[in-house]
Design an enzyme around this catalytic site. Sequence first.
Site, PDB file in Angstrom:
ATOM      1  N   LYS A  19     -14.646  49.302 -11.425  1.00  0.00           N
ATOM      2  CA  LYS A  19     -14.312  49.368 -12.839  1.00  0.00           C
ATOM      3  C   LYS A  19     -15.478  48.800 -13.649  1.00  0.00           C
ATOM      4  O   LYS A  19     -15.996  47.731 -13.349  1.00  0.00           O
ATOM      5  CB  LYS A  19     -13.027  48.573 -13.111  1.00  0.00           C
ATOM      6  CG  LYS A  19     -12.255  49.038 -14.323  1.00  0.00           C
ATOM      7  CD  LYS A  19     -10.870  48.400 -14.366  1.00  0.00           C
ATOM      8  CE  LYS A  19     -10.079  48.963 -15.541  1.00  0.00           C
ATOM      9  NZ  LYS A  19      -8.724  48.365 -15.634  1.00  0.00           N
TER      10      LYS A  19
ATOM     11  N   GLU B 175       8.655  48.569 -13.565  1.00  0.00           N
ATOM     12  CA  GLU B 175       9.573  48.091 -14.588  1.00  0.00           C
ATOM     13  C   GLU B 175      11.018  48.051 -14.096  1.00  0.00           C
ATOM     14  O   GLU B 175      11.774  47.127 -14.437  1.00  0.00           O
ATOM     15  CB  GLU B 175       9.479  48.980 -15.838  1.00  0.00           C
ATOM     16  CG  GLU B 175       8.145  48.908 -16.548  1.00  0.00           C
ATOM     17  CD  GLU B 175       7.098  49.872 -15.990  1.00  0.00           C
ATOM     18  OE1 GLU B 175       5.987  49.901 -16.534  1.00  0.00           O
ATOM     19  OE2 GLU B 175       7.411  50.592 -15.012  1.00  0.00           O
TER      20      GLU B 175
ATOM     21  N   ARG C  89      11.417  52.838 -19.144  1.00  0.00           N
ATOM     22  CA  ARG C  89      11.411  53.214 -17.735  1.00  0.00           C
ATOM     23  C   ARG C  89      12.446  52.426 -16.922  1.00  0.00           C
ATOM     24  O   ARG C  89      12.660  52.723 -15.747  1.00  0.00           O
ATOM     25  CB  ARG C  89      10.011  52.994 -17.157  1.00  0.00           C
ATOM     26  CG  ARG C  89       8.949  53.863 -17.815  1.00  0.00           C
ATOM     27  CD  ARG C  89       7.532  53.345 -17.534  1.00  0.00           C
ATOM     28  NE  ARG C  89       7.141  53.502 -16.160  1.00  0.00           N
ATOM     29  CZ  ARG C  89       6.373  54.493 -15.683  1.00  0.00           C
ATOM     30  NH1 ARG C  89       5.933  55.434 -16.507  1.00  0.00           N
ATOM     31  NH2 ARG C  89       6.040  54.548 -14.425  1.00  0.00           N
TER      32      ARG C  89
END
Length: 618
Positions: free
Chosen positions: A279, A364, A392
């Site tokens: 990243k 979640e 969600r």
Amino acid sequence: MATPLLDTLHTPTDLRALAPAELPQLAAELREFLVQSVSRTGGHLASNLGTIELTLALHYVFDTPRDRIVWDVGHQTYAHKILTGRRSAMAGLRRPGGIAGFPRRVESEFDAFGVGHSSTSISAALGMAEAFRQLGSSHRAVAIIGDGAMTAGMAFEALNNAGATDLPLLVVLNDNDMSISPNVGALNNYLARMMSGKFYAAARRAGERVLSVAPPIRELAKRAEEHMKGMVTPGTLFEEFGFNYIGPIDGHDLDVLLETLGNIKQLSGPQFLHVVTRKGKGYEPAETNPCLYHGVSCFDPAAGVAEKTGGKPTYTQVFGDWLCDMAVTDTRLVGITPAMREGSGLVRFSEQFPKRYFDVGIAEQHALTFAAGLACEGVKPVVAIYSTFLQRAYDQLIHDVALQNLPVMLAIDRAGLVGADGPTHAGSFDLSFLRCIPNLLIAAPSDENECRRLLTTAFLHDGPSAVRYPRGSGGGAAIEPGLEPVEIGKGLLRRRGHDVALVAFGSLVAPSLQAAEALDASVADMRFVKPLDLDLLRELAHSHRLLVTLEENTVAGGAGTGVAEALAGLGLSMPILHLGLPDTFIEHGDPAAMLAGCGLDATGIVHSVRQRMILLSE
């Protein structure tokens, strides 16, 4: 001076006309363009820098857009947008009228699937692969998913389904050891452990030597290789799902990427390619601090992004400070986040109370039921979650928390419009989908101090509760240092006026107070969406000609609907004007301008009220 390769590209067809040896130069040009472009517009940077070579290789090998590339979340698709005819449009990235920060089907034929939430790519790509089979097409579907997104159950549901087919689906695991916050959990540890050290490489070489033996023991050699592979590579897990596992390979080595993807394209059945990337690759500040450079505002590329200090505290910071203070007072408190430690304001808490802090990954549903289990045994869980991500976990909220009346508290960040992230991240619906759930207390603070007090109130409540607050800062209200609750279901009359009563919730109390000066209207800060202050509503209904409800939530089924239902239940009939978000998905833009466009700034409120009063007078 030679023309930059990037200037010669308009579509992936142009890319595929280049020689493979030219692609490293193109990757360097793309990386430089991205840093310069995002520094002027803001946006997601570190994740996009990490997928440049992978993006080039995918578009080079596959026949896009006929072959479908499905990106997960979409934080890493800027190079994809540039290569698919939107380079000039990057100047308007995430700005009003400009292109979105995530893939959108209406934006380009190369955006195969609209995304913004995590862990949907494998399911969507599998659906496309099956559709191709149904239609007799030879096109391919490719899903690119990060190792953070692989922590979500939906990804494994899709793997389980896909592995039982013979569809030519390719799943690319982009393994950069991070989602937004550092990744957590057993899967991440497994991948890291299996890939690290010299043992892995040595074992692979040993397996290759075994396979080179004479034909009489070739079958034994095959079994030995499989046994070796099962011991030392991360592929075992995915092969058990029915995929042919390939990798891990260097996601920044274009030669390896091109050869591997080219070979995979010739294979049948579900394939799993494990790609390791970094990243922030190629821009040292982003490599060093990928969390800071995940999402950035405008900055000077030479100086880098400055850490934010000073200024008014955001609602997120108010919550984070409150959480630490309450944790000192009540040792039963634990904090839970689905992979959003930084975004939800839990960094300080995670450092001060590491044994009471739980990052459950991008999960979640699990977060809510995990909290319910904690609450069953006397622990007091606080789940810090964005409004858009709470969607969600709706079943878990109803079935596992509310139905059992468990004291789980939701700290709901990013309620209402969120600006540049657009409709995928807007918290436009939480009041509508929460208000209908029995046993649930719902509070909406109007300023920073009210936020702190309502958080305390919800935490002390013996049942499920939710406090929803917007992104960014409020008006800068002075914050009282204590942990004083308020009376549940008790609103405040902030201003006494005539004829018109503005019944405001949360973030719309401030513009209502501004509008009230021009209207000479009363303003009620309702504080609670559930239960509503019936005494205050009754008093306002008796003393005013028009009630106006205001909320930064969709009008359909929202807090205003609750007010109308309450008045009907009291046997009161009077004109009511409901102001809130319209029945549409609102495009990205400047937050203040977005609210104004919905008529929810002071000027818009005044205009709407005056128009209704004219109708009442006719």
